[in-house]
Design an enzyme around this catalytic site. Structure first.
Site, PDB file in Angstrom:
ATOM      1  N   ASP A 195       0.854  -1.168   0.000  1.00 53.69           N
ATOM      2  CA  ASP A 195       0.000   0.000   0.000  1.00 53.69           C
ATOM      3  C   ASP A 195       0.904   1.237   0.000  1.00 53.69           C
ATOM      4  OD1 ASP A 195      -2.423   1.584   0.536  1.00 53.69           O
ATOM      5  OD2 ASP A 195      -1.605   1.810   2.553  1.00 53.69           O
ATOM      6  N   ASP A 226      -0.412   5.019   0.801  1.00 56.86           N
ATOM      7  CA  ASP A 226      -0.799   6.039   1.771  1.00 56.86           C
ATOM      8  C   ASP A 226      -0.849   5.490   3.183  1.00 56.86           C
ATOM      9  OD1 ASP A 226      -1.420   8.574   0.289  1.00 56.86           O
ATOM     10  OD2 ASP A 226      -2.631   7.175  -0.874  1.00 56.86           O
TER      11      ASP A 226
END
Length: 241
Positions: A14, A16
């Site tokens: 991922d 963010d």
């Protein structure tokens, strides 16, 4: 990252709140849009299953009145990189281990932040699989979901499966995933070892669903564990919570 030989492992991550210390989408929602209290309500509704990520995330973003360029400028001025990520990325590159960003954010934002925070080399060698953005006027924009038919908007599990197929990844290649929040729920079961960020929502989901995971605080912790597995032949199960 394109490699000429089969890699010993692949890291899907991922972006963010994982590669970066703050979630850029949460940041602009909290500071330019509806604000934290209203976003927290939607986030809790996603976790409880009352709404899905796709619809909840869209509500957050549509509350932002600023132009897309203004959003990027705000993020470039405020979002910081995980302190261990650059060392982690450079080690993976030296070891022929692809680092693939699998994000529910928007590619132009990720590309701008990655270029500023890590450098042009990272942009050339880290593949980004994410949603996009559609800018229809100087002040109007909207997220363009990669998988609009999915309740996730971007079904990360599907993207991981597609990546493995299109890149002819050999069976038995060790797969890692790094994440922190609700957008990572679809990917949580797809790899050999899940790194879930300490104190974040992904851990709550893993506990509720009985999904094995290992906690991390920053990418130096991830690097230390991956070295044990990839270089020393360590057993993945020793890291399961």
């Amino acid at each position: 990252m394109t490699t000429s030989t089969q890699p010993p492992a692949i890291v899907f991550t991922d972006f963010d709140g994982t590669v970066t210390l703050q979630d850029s989408n949460d940041y602009i929602t909290d500071n330019l849009g509806m604000g934290y209290p209203k976003r927290k309500v939607i986030n809790d509704q996603i976790l409880s299953g009352e709404t899905n990520f796709r619809d909840g995330f869209h509500k957050m973003l549509e509350s932002i009145p600023n132009s897309f360029d203004e959003c990027i400028d705000v993020l470039l001025a405020n979002i910081k990189l995980d302190p261990g990520f650059k060392v982690f990325y450079e080690w993976c590159r030296a070891e022929n281990i692809p680092v693939i960003i699998v994000s529910s954010g928007m590619k132009p934002i990720i590309a701008a932040l990655l270029t500023k925070l890590v450098g042009e080399d990272a942009m050339a060698n880290i593949e980004i699989i994410s949603n996009d953005v559609e800018v229809t006027s100087p002040t109007k924009w909207d997220i363009k979901y990669k998988h609009p038919e999915s309740g996730f908007g971007h079904d990360k599990a599907q993207s991981i499966t597609e990546y493995l197929k299109t890149h002819n990844v050999a069976p038995g290649t060790t797969l890692f995933y790094c994440g922190d929040g609700v957008s990572d729920l679809s990917a949580a079961k797809e790899t050999d070892l899940l790194f879930a960020k300490r104190g974040k929502d992904l851990i709550k989901y893993c506990i509720a669903e009985g999904i094995p995971y290992t906690e991390f605080g920053d990418f130096m912790e991830i690097l230390a564990k991956i070295k044990v597995i990839v270089k020393d032949g360590g057993d993945i199960k020793q890291f399961h919570a």
